[in-house]
Scaffold this motif. Structure first.
Motif, PDB file in Angstrom:
ATOM      1  N   VAL A  37       0.840  -1.205   0.000  1.00  0.00           N
ATOM      2  CA  VAL A  37       0.000   0.000   0.000  1.00  0.00           C
ATOM      3  C   VAL A  37       0.870   1.248   0.000  1.00  0.00           C
ATOM      4  CG1 VAL A  37      -1.769   1.285   1.273  1.00  0.00           C
ATOM      5  CG2 VAL A  37      -1.841  -1.224   1.239  1.00  0.00           C
ATOM      6  N   ASN A  38       1.847   1.298   0.899  1.00  0.00           N
ATOM      7  CA  ASN A  38       2.586   2.549   1.167  1.00  0.00           C
ATOM      8  C   ASN A  38       4.079   2.547   0.823  1.00  0.00           C
ATOM      9  OD1 ASN A  38       0.505   4.193   2.579  1.00  0.00           O
ATOM     10  ND2 ASN A  38       0.488   2.416   3.945  1.00  0.00           N
ATOM     11  N   HIS A  39       4.594   1.418   0.342  1.00  0.00           N
ATOM     12  CA  HIS A  39       6.037   1.314   0.069  1.00  0.00           C
ATOM     13  C   HIS A  39       6.887   1.589   1.308  1.00  0.00           C
ATOM     14  CE1 HIS A  39       9.597   0.979  -2.339  1.00  0.00           C
ATOM     15  NE2 HIS A  39       8.932   0.974  -3.480  1.00  0.00           N
ATOM     16  N   PHE A  40       6.471   1.028   2.449  1.00  0.00           N
ATOM     17  CA  PHE A  40       7.315   1.085   3.639  1.00  0.00           C
ATOM     18  C   PHE A  40       8.321  -0.059   3.544  1.00  0.00           C
ATOM     19  CE2 PHE A  40       3.357   2.718   6.054  1.00  0.00           C
ATOM     20  CZ  PHE A  40       3.650   4.027   5.712  1.00  0.00           C
ATOM     21  N   PRO A  41       9.490   0.092   4.195  1.00  0.00           N
ATOM     22  CA  PRO A  41      10.421  -1.046   4.206  1.00  0.00           C
ATOM     23  C   PRO A  41       9.831  -2.173   5.064  1.00  0.00           C
ATOM     24  CG  PRO A  41      11.302   0.821   5.453  1.00  0.00           C
ATOM     25  CD  PRO A  41       9.983   1.262   4.927  1.00  0.00           C
ATOM     26  N   LEU A  42       9.603  -3.328   4.457  1.00  0.00           N
ATOM     27  CA  LEU A  42       8.908  -4.410   5.158  1.00  0.00           C
ATOM     28  C   LEU A  42       9.666  -4.880   6.395  1.00  0.00           C
ATOM     29  CD1 LEU A  42       7.567  -6.491   2.140  1.00  0.00           C
ATOM     30  CD2 LEU A  42       6.249  -5.041   3.677  1.00  0.00           C
ATOM     31  N   ARG A  43      11.020  -4.808   6.327  1.00  0.00           N
ATOM     32  CA  ARG A  43      11.809  -5.308   7.477  1.00  0.00           C
ATOM     33  C   ARG A  43      11.551  -4.486   8.741  1.00  0.00           C
ATOM     34  NH1 ARG A  43      16.219  -1.763   7.626  1.00  0.00           N
ATOM     35  NH2 ARG A  43      16.062  -0.483   5.757  1.00  0.00           N
ATOM     36  N   LYS A  44      10.998  -3.294   8.575  1.00  0.00           N
ATOM     37  CA  LYS A  44      10.701  -2.465   9.756  1.00  0.00           C
ATOM     38  C   LYS A  44       9.293  -2.711  10.296  1.00  0.00           C
ATOM     39  CE  LYS A  44      14.380   0.333   9.562  1.00  0.00           C
ATOM     40  NZ  LYS A  44      14.982   1.503  10.141  1.00  0.00           N
ATOM     41  N   LEU A  45       8.539  -3.600   9.653  1.00  0.00           N
ATOM     42  CA  LEU A  45       7.165  -3.861  10.068  1.00  0.00           C
ATOM     43  C   LEU A  45       7.067  -5.208  10.776  1.00  0.00           C
ATOM     44  CD1 LEU A  45       5.212  -2.834   6.817  1.00  0.00           C
ATOM     45  CD2 LEU A  45       5.837  -1.372   8.738  1.00  0.00           C
ATOM     46  N   SER A  46       6.027  -5.357  11.596  1.00  0.00           N
ATOM     47  CA  SER A  46       5.775  -6.652  12.244  1.00  0.00           C
ATOM     48  C   SER A  46       5.246  -7.614  11.176  1.00  0.00           C
ATOM     49  CB  SER A  46       4.735  -6.485  13.344  1.00  0.00           C
ATOM     50  OG  SER A  46       3.465  -6.223  12.754  1.00  0.00           O
ATOM     51  N   PRO A  47       5.320  -8.942  11.428  1.00  0.00           N
ATOM     52  CA  PRO A  47       4.800  -9.892  10.430  1.00  0.00           C
ATOM     53  C   PRO A  47       3.343  -9.595  10.053  1.00  0.00           C
ATOM     54  CG  PRO A  47       6.044 -11.055  12.101  1.00  0.00           C
ATOM     55  CD  PRO A  47       5.966  -9.633  12.561  1.00  0.00           C
ATOM     56  N   GLU A  48       2.546  -9.185  11.042  1.00  0.00           N
ATOM     57  CA  GLU A  48       1.133  -8.875  10.761  1.00  0.00           C
ATOM     58  C   GLU A  48       1.004  -7.660   9.847  1.00  0.00           C
ATOM     59  OE1 GLU A  48      -1.840 -10.357  11.058  1.00  0.00           O
ATOM     60  OE2 GLU A  48      -0.480 -11.991  11.603  1.00  0.00           O
ATOM     61  N   GLU A  49       1.817  -6.636  10.130  1.00  0.00           N
ATOM     62  CA  GLU A  49       1.791  -5.416   9.297  1.00  0.00           C
ATOM     63  C   GLU A  49       2.294  -5.711   7.877  1.00  0.00           C
ATOM     64  OE1 GLU A  49       2.646  -1.907  12.612  1.00  0.00           O
ATOM     65  OE2 GLU A  49       4.316  -3.134  11.899  1.00  0.00           O
ATOM     66  N   GLN A  50       3.329  -6.558   7.792  1.00  0.00           N
ATOM     67  CA  GLN A  50       3.855  -6.940   6.468  1.00  0.00           C
ATOM     68  C   GLN A  50       2.748  -7.568   5.632  1.00  0.00           C
ATOM     69  OE1 GLN A  50       7.086  -9.696   7.251  1.00  0.00           O
ATOM     70  NE2 GLN A  50       8.539  -8.057   7.663  1.00  0.00           N
TER      71      GLN A  50
END
Ligand SMILES: [Zn+2]
Length: 335
Positions: free
Chosen positions: A223-236
Motif C-alpha cells: 500500500v505505502n512502500h514502507f520497508p517491510l523489514r521495519k514492520l511486524s509480520p502482521e503489518e507486512q
C-alpha cells in the motif's frame, strides 16, 4: 555495488561476446524520462528514452518475448519457462509509465508488468523517498534562510553544520520517522500536496485501465512502500494483501501478482505461506538479482535502470554474476 559485480563490469566488453545462458530473465525499472525528475534524481539515476529503446532493441535481438499470461501459466502449473525469454517489470506506478514507457512498448509489441502502490495511484499521496529527493533538490538549488536550516537540522536531531551535512541527514530519514519530512517541508516552504497536484508524478486509475485494456499486466507493490523489514509480520502481511486485493478489485483483474518493495531480504517463508493462503494463484517477484528462490512461485529480478550501463553490458554481467554465485553456493535464496 559488490566486489564481484564491480570486477565483472570491468570485463563487460569481453562478457558481451559470451554465449548467454538459456534462462528466462526478469529486468526491472522504475521510470524512464528525458526530463530531470526532481522527486527521483536524488535517490537513483534513470535512463532516458534513447537508452531505454537501446535496451529494448538488445533484448528483442537476444531474447524471446515472455508474455505475462504464459509466465503465470508456467509458474502456476510448474512448467519450465520458455528458454531465453524476457519479461519487463516496472515498480512504483510512476506517471512516465503512461507517458513514456507505454507508447514505446506498445509500438514494439513488448508486454510488461507494472507494480502499483495503491496509496500513490491517482496522486493521493507522495512516496516518502520521493519527498526526500524533493527536499534535497530544494536545498541544492534554492537559497534558504539560516534559521530554517538550523531548525531543520534540529528536527533531524543534529546541529546545523553546512548544507551537505543536512542533505546527508535528510537522505537517511527512514520509515517510521518520515513524518519529520512534513515538518522540514513546512520550514522550507515546500508542499507535497502542491507537488502532487501540479506534477502528478503517479499513474491515474484511468491510465491503468487503458493500459490494462491493451494487455499490460498489473500487480501490488504494498500500500505505502514502507520497508517491510521495519514492520511486524502482521503489518507486512496487511501491506501486501491490501495492495494485491486493491489492484484486483479496483481494476477487475483475475490474476494475483506482487513485487516486494525495496528488498525481499529476510522475508520468511511463513509470510509467503500466509499470502498463498489468501491468494492461491499468487506469483511474487523479488529484486535480489539472478538467483533461485526457495519460496514457491517467487521469481527474482535484476535492475536495468543504471544509465551508466546498457542492457548489453548489464545482462551478460548479471548472468556471469549468477554463475559465480552458483560456484560459491550463493545462487539460491533460502528462507
Ligand atoms: Zn518500489
Amino acid at each position: 555495488m559488490g566486489l564481484i559485480k564491480n570486477m565483472l563490469y570491468s570485463q563487460a566488453r569481453l562478457l558481451r561476446n559470451m554465449e548467454l545462458s538459456d534462462q528466462a530473465i526478469f529486468p526491472y525499472y522504475h521510470t524512464v524520462s528525458n526530463d530531470d525528475l526532481p522527486h527521483v534524481k536524488h535517490i537513483y539515476p534513470i535512463k532516458d528514452e534513447k537508452q531505454f529503446i537501446a535496451d529494448l532493441e538488445y533484448l528483442a535481438r537476444k531474447y524471446k518475448i515472455l508474455y505475462p499470461s504464459v509466465f503465470m501459466e508456467c509458474l502456476l502449473n510448474g512448467k519450465p519457462l520458455p528458454e531465453r525469454s524476457f519479461l519487463l517489470t516496472f515498480d512504483d506506478g510512476m506517471s512516465e509509465v503512461y507517458h513514456v514507457i507505454y507508447p514505446i512498448l506498445k509500438s514494439k509489441g513488448i508486454p510488461a508488468v507494472f507494480f502499483l502502490n495503491n496509496s500513490f495511484i491517482d496522486n493521493k499521496n507522495l512516496f516518502y523517498r520521493h519527498q526526500i529527493s524533493l527536499i534535497v533538490n530544494h536545498l541544492l538549488n534554492e537559497k534558504t534562510e539560516l534559521s530554517a536550516l538550523q531548525k531543520a537540522a534540529e528536527l533531524l536531531k543534529t546541529a546545523f553544520d553546512g548544507t551537505d551535512k543536512l542533505i546527508s541527514e535528510i537522505r537517511k530519514v527512514e520509515f517510521p520517522f518520515h513524518g519529520v519530512l512534513e515538518q522540514v517541508n513546512e520550514l522550507l516552504g515546500l508542499s507535497s500536496e502542491d507537488f502532487l497536484e501540479t506534477t502528478r508524478p503517479y499513474l491515474s486509475s484511468a491510465q491503468v485501465v487503458e493500459m490494462k485494456n491493451e494487455g499490460f499486466y498489473f500487480g501490488g507493490h504494498t500500500v505505502n512502500h514502507f520497508p517491510l523489514r521495519k514492520l511486524s509480520p502482521e503489518e507486512q502481511k496487511k501491506e501486501i494483501i491490501d495492495s494485491v486485493k486493491w489492484v484486483k478489485d479496483h481494476f477487475d483483474i483475475p490474476y494475483s501478482l506482487f513485487a516486494f518493495p525495496f528488498s525481499d531480504k529476510g522475508i520468511r517463508l511463513s509470510l509467503f505461506e500466509s499470502l498463498y493462503e489468501e491468494f492461491p494463484g499468487l506469483v511474487l517477484m523479488g529484486n535480489s538479482g539472478i538467483r533461485k528462490d526457495t519460496a514457491p512461485r517467487m521469481v527474482q529480478r535484476f535492475s536495468l535502470e543504471d544509465p551508466n550501463y546498457s542492457a548489453e553490458d548489464t545482462i551478460p554481467v548479471a548472468l556471469a554474476h549468477a554463475q559465480v554465485n552458483k560456484l560459491i553456493f550463493r545462487n539460491k535464496i533460502r528462507r
